[in-house]
Motif scaffolding. Structure first.
Motif, PDB file in Angstrom:
ATOM      1  N   ALA A   1      -7.350 -10.048  -5.537  1.00 29.00           N
ATOM      2  CA  ALA A   1      -7.588  -8.673  -5.979  1.00 29.00           C
ATOM      3  C   ALA A   1      -7.769  -7.723  -4.798  1.00 29.00           C
ATOM      4  O   ALA A   1      -7.201  -6.627  -4.774  1.00 29.00           O
ATOM      5  N   GLU A   2      -8.541  -8.130  -3.799  1.00 31.69           N
ATOM      6  CA  GLU A   2      -8.766  -7.270  -2.636  1.00 31.69           C
ATOM      7  C   GLU A   2      -7.491  -7.097  -1.818  1.00 31.69           C
ATOM      8  O   GLU A   2      -7.241  -6.033  -1.252  1.00 31.69           O
ATOM      9  N   THR A   3      -6.671  -8.146  -1.756  1.00 31.28           N
ATOM     10  CA  THR A   3      -5.398  -8.033  -1.033  1.00 31.28           C
ATOM     11  C   THR A   3      -4.480  -7.028  -1.715  1.00 31.28           C
ATOM     12  O   THR A   3      -3.821  -6.213  -1.055  1.00 31.28           O
ATOM     13  N   LEU A   4      -4.442  -7.068  -3.044  1.00 30.83           N
ATOM     14  CA  LEU A   4      -3.621  -6.106  -3.787  1.00 30.83           C
ATOM     15  C   LEU A   4      -4.119  -4.685  -3.554  1.00 30.83           C
ATOM     16  O   LEU A   4      -3.321  -3.751  -3.397  1.00 30.83           O
ATOM     17  N   ARG A   5      -5.423  -4.496  -3.502  1.00 32.65           N
ATOM     18  CA  ARG A   5      -5.987  -3.168  -3.258  1.00 32.65           C
ATOM     19  C   ARG A   5      -5.653  -2.688  -1.850  1.00 32.65           C
ATOM     20  O   ARG A   5      -5.361  -1.510  -1.631  1.00 32.65           O
ATOM     21  N   LEU A   6      -5.699  -3.598  -0.874  1.00 35.78           N
ATOM     22  CA  LEU A   6      -5.361  -3.229   0.502  1.00 35.78           C
ATOM     23  C   LEU A   6      -3.895  -2.834   0.618  1.00 35.78           C
ATOM     24  O   LEU A   6      -3.565  -1.813   1.226  1.00 35.78           O
ATOM     25  N   VAL A   7      -3.013  -3.637   0.041  1.00 32.19           N
ATOM     26  CA  VAL A   7      -1.581  -3.332   0.094  1.00 32.19           C
ATOM     27  C   VAL A   7      -1.293  -2.012  -0.611  1.00 32.19           C
ATOM     28  O   VAL A   7      -0.502  -1.193  -0.134  1.00 32.19           O
ATOM     29  N   ASN A   8      -1.947  -1.776  -1.749  1.00 32.16           N
ATOM     30  CA  ASN A   8      -1.765  -0.523  -2.483  1.00 32.16           C
ATOM     31  C   ASN A   8      -2.218   0.674  -1.652  1.00 32.16           C
ATOM     32  O   ASN A   8      -1.579   1.723  -1.636  1.00 32.16           O
ATOM     33  N   ALA A   9      -3.342   0.516  -0.942  1.00 29.95           N
ATOM     34  CA  ALA A   9      -3.850   1.602  -0.100  1.00 29.95           C
ATOM     35  C   ALA A   9      -2.897   1.888   1.053  1.00 29.95           C
ATOM     36  O   ALA A   9      -2.635   3.053   1.386  1.00 29.95           O
ATOM     37  N   LEU A  10      -2.362   0.850   1.683  1.00 28.00           N
ATOM     38  CA  LEU A  10      -1.410   1.046   2.776  1.00 28.00           C
ATOM     39  C   LEU A  10      -0.115   1.668   2.271  1.00 28.00           C
ATOM     40  O   LEU A  10       0.476   2.534   2.937  1.00 28.00           O
ATOM     41  N   ALA A  11       0.336   1.243   1.096  1.00 28.97           N
ATOM     42  CA  ALA A  11       1.590   1.749   0.542  1.00 28.97           C
ATOM     43  C   ALA A  11       1.516   3.220   0.166  1.00 28.97           C
ATOM     44  O   ALA A  11       2.545   3.865  -0.044  1.00 28.97           O
ATOM     45  N   ALA A  12       0.307   3.768   0.090  1.00 22.41           N
ATOM     46  CA  ALA A  12       0.144   5.182  -0.258  1.00 22.41           C
ATOM     47  C   ALA A  12       0.480   6.110   0.900  1.00 22.41           C
ATOM     48  O   ALA A  12       0.538   7.326   0.723  1.00 22.41           O
ATOM     49  N   THR A  13       0.697   5.556   2.088  1.00 16.96           N
ATOM     50  CA  THR A  13       1.033   6.375   3.257  1.00 16.96           C
ATOM     51  C   THR A  13       2.411   6.008   3.779  1.00 16.96           C
ATOM     52  O   THR A  13       2.863   4.865   3.629  1.00 16.96           O
ATOM     53  N   GLY A  14       3.077   6.962   4.407  1.00 18.43           N
ATOM     54  CA  GLY A  14       4.406   6.704   4.952  1.00 18.43           C
ATOM     55  C   GLY A  14       4.395   5.622   6.022  1.00 18.43           C
ATOM     56  O   GLY A  14       5.250   4.721   6.021  1.00 18.43           O
ATOM     57  N   ASP A  15       3.438   5.700   6.941  1.00 19.46           N
ATOM     58  CA  ASP A  15       3.341   4.685   7.992  1.00 19.46           C
ATOM     59  C   ASP A  15       3.063   3.319   7.394  1.00 19.46           C
ATOM     60  O   ASP A  15       3.605   2.305   7.853  1.00 19.46           O
ATOM     61  N   GLY A  16       2.219   3.290   6.372  1.00 22.23           N
ATOM     62  CA  GLY A  16       1.898   2.026   5.733  1.00 22.23           C
ATOM     63  C   GLY A  16       3.101   1.405   5.040  1.00 22.23           C
ATOM     64  O   GLY A  16       3.332   0.196   5.130  1.00 22.23           O
ATOM     65  N   ARG A  17       3.884   2.230   4.345  1.00 20.47           N
ATOM     66  CA  ARG A  17       5.086   1.710   3.663  1.00 20.47           C
ATOM     67  C   ARG A  17       6.092   1.177   4.669  1.00 20.47           C
ATOM     68  O   ARG A  17       6.695   0.117   4.455  1.00 20.47           O
ATOM     69  N   ARG A  18       6.300   1.911   5.746  1.00 15.53           N
ATOM     70  CA  ARG A  18       7.251   1.430   6.760  1.00 15.53           C
ATOM     71  C   ARG A  18       6.789   0.107   7.358  1.00 15.53           C
ATOM     72  O   ARG A  18       7.612  -0.771   7.651  1.00 15.53           O
ATOM     73  N   TYR A  19       5.481  -0.041   7.515  1.00 15.94           N
ATOM     74  CA  TYR A  19       4.958  -1.299   8.046  1.00 15.94           C
ATOM     75  C   TYR A  19       5.156  -2.433   7.045  1.00 15.94           C
ATOM     76  O   TYR A  19       5.632  -3.524   7.402  1.00 15.94           O
ATOM     77  N   LEU A  20       4.800  -2.196   5.793  1.00 19.60           N
ATOM     78  CA  LEU A  20       4.923  -3.236   4.768  1.00 19.60           C
ATOM     79  C   LEU A  20       6.368  -3.662   4.544  1.00 19.60           C
ATOM     80  O   LEU A  20       6.631  -4.789   4.125  1.00 19.60           O
ATOM     81  N   LEU A  21       7.305  -2.742   4.812  1.00 17.95           N
ATOM     82  CA  LEU A  21       8.726  -3.033   4.611  1.00 17.95           C
ATOM     83  C   LEU A  21       9.451  -3.247   5.934  1.00 17.95           C
ATOM     84  O   LEU A  21      10.678  -3.142   5.992  1.00 17.95           O
ATOM     85  N   SER A  22       8.713  -3.560   6.985  1.00 18.99           N
ATOM     86  CA  SER A  22       9.321  -3.771   8.292  1.00 18.99           C
ATOM     87  C   SER A  22      10.266  -4.970   8.243  1.00 18.99           C
ATOM     88  O   SER A  22      10.130  -5.845   7.373  1.00 18.99           O
ATOM     89  N   PRO A  23      11.267  -5.018   9.151  1.00 17.29           N
ATOM     90  CA  PRO A  23      12.240  -6.123   9.135  1.00 17.29           C
ATOM     91  C   PRO A  23      11.574  -7.490   9.138  1.00 17.29           C
ATOM     92  O   PRO A  23      10.663  -7.752   9.927  1.00 17.29           O
ATOM     93  N   GLY A  24      12.025  -8.338   8.249  1.00 19.14           N
ATOM     94  CA  GLY A  24      11.467  -9.680   8.150  1.00 19.14           C
ATOM     95  C   GLY A  24      10.234  -9.793   7.273  1.00 19.14           C
ATOM     96  O   GLY A  24       9.763 -10.902   7.020  1.00 19.14           O
TER      97      GLY A  24
END
Length: 288
Positions: free
Chosen positions: A102-125
């Protein structure tokens, strides 16, 4: 006097990462509850760096960028790739449960709310999308976990590459059932689906409805999503020709996407209706 600005050293994120990995590796030797509590608190602390900073502030931007520079989720870690897990997200979403998941999902959701976070989460590989899709549970009972999973997928689906990957991994079928309200009621059966269509089952929160409709729209914008919708339309026409709703198809839940569109267009929420119209427009164009 000079103003002193505290800067979070980059190595602290690497230290945090190592501590999490050590806790996960000790899961069999430590008391399970204690290990889960320690890991979940550590992930929560990482999330608070982002979520508790004022929206749009320099503090939030710097918090995300520091996590990206430190590769807090080990998305670029060569060592993790050699282990085959792909990233720390795989281990915490698929190898753990309860509060850690649950906490991991909340962290990923929080990062995905920002442009820098989305680019990081979708980085190559990165395997974040694959891990999130694997974390999908058609019988999800934890509504808070489902909410953050839905939110993270919706935010990442802004990127066409991620949306195509989600379609290939079956996310469209899951969000279809979620919007029908079937996922919130436990085991998916034909009877529950019928009751959901008839409005006999309470539906989702406003957050889930809006993010689910937005995710469905984003998935319908890519060719893979349009193909799934075209197959759904063909199945619906076949059922109509037989004057029968047909059997419940557990293998192809996205076949009910047209039913979902009908329900979303009648939603009292203007935002939901906007997303539904956007998805419908995209799907109708595909048939031109």
């Amino acid at each position: 006097a000079k103003q002193v600005v505290a800067v979070e050293p980059r190595f602290r994120f690497q230290d945090t990462l190592r501590r999490i990995l050590e806790m996960l590796s000790q899961a069999w030797t430590l008391e399970e509850e204690e290990a889960e509590s320690r890991v979940s608190r550590l992930v929560q602390a990482l999330r608070w760096r982002v979520s508790r900073a004022p929206e749009g502030s320099v503090l939030k931007v710097e918090a995300v960028r520091t996590m990206v520079r430190g590769d807090a989720l080990a998305l670029r870690s060569r060592q993790e790739s050699e282990r085959g897990s792909g990233s720390l997200v795989d281990a915490m979403l698929l190898g753990c449960r309860g509060r850690v998941r649950a906490e991991t999902l909340r962290l990923v959701n929080a990062l995905a709310a920002t442009g820098d976070g989305r680019r990081y989460l979708l980085s190559p590989g990165s395997r974040v999308v694959a891990a999130l899709a694997s974390a999908v549970d058609f019988n999800e009972q934890d509504t808070r976990a489902r909410r953050h999973l839905l939110g993270a997928l919706q935010k990442l689906s802004f990127h066409a590459v991620a949306a195509r990957r989600m379609c290939a991994l079956g996310v469209m079928g899951w969000v279809t059932r979620t919007l029908l309200g079937v996922v919130t009621t436990g085991e998916v059966t034909a009877e529950r689906l019928r009751k959901s269509r008839e409005g006999l089952i309470s539906h989702l929160s406003e957050y889930d409805a809006e993010h689910g409709a937005a995710l469905l729209m984003n998935l319908s914008l890519v060719p893979q999503g349009k193909k799934l919708a075209a197959r759904a339309a063909a199945a619906a026409r076949a059922r109509a020709a037989e004057d029968d709703e047909g059997p419940f198809d557990a293998e192809n839940p996205e076949d009910d996407i047209l039913e979902v569109m009908r329900m979303l267009l009648q939603s009292p929420s203007e935002t939901v209706r906007v997303y539904a119209n956007g998805a419908l427009y995209s799907l109708l164009r595909a048939e031109d």
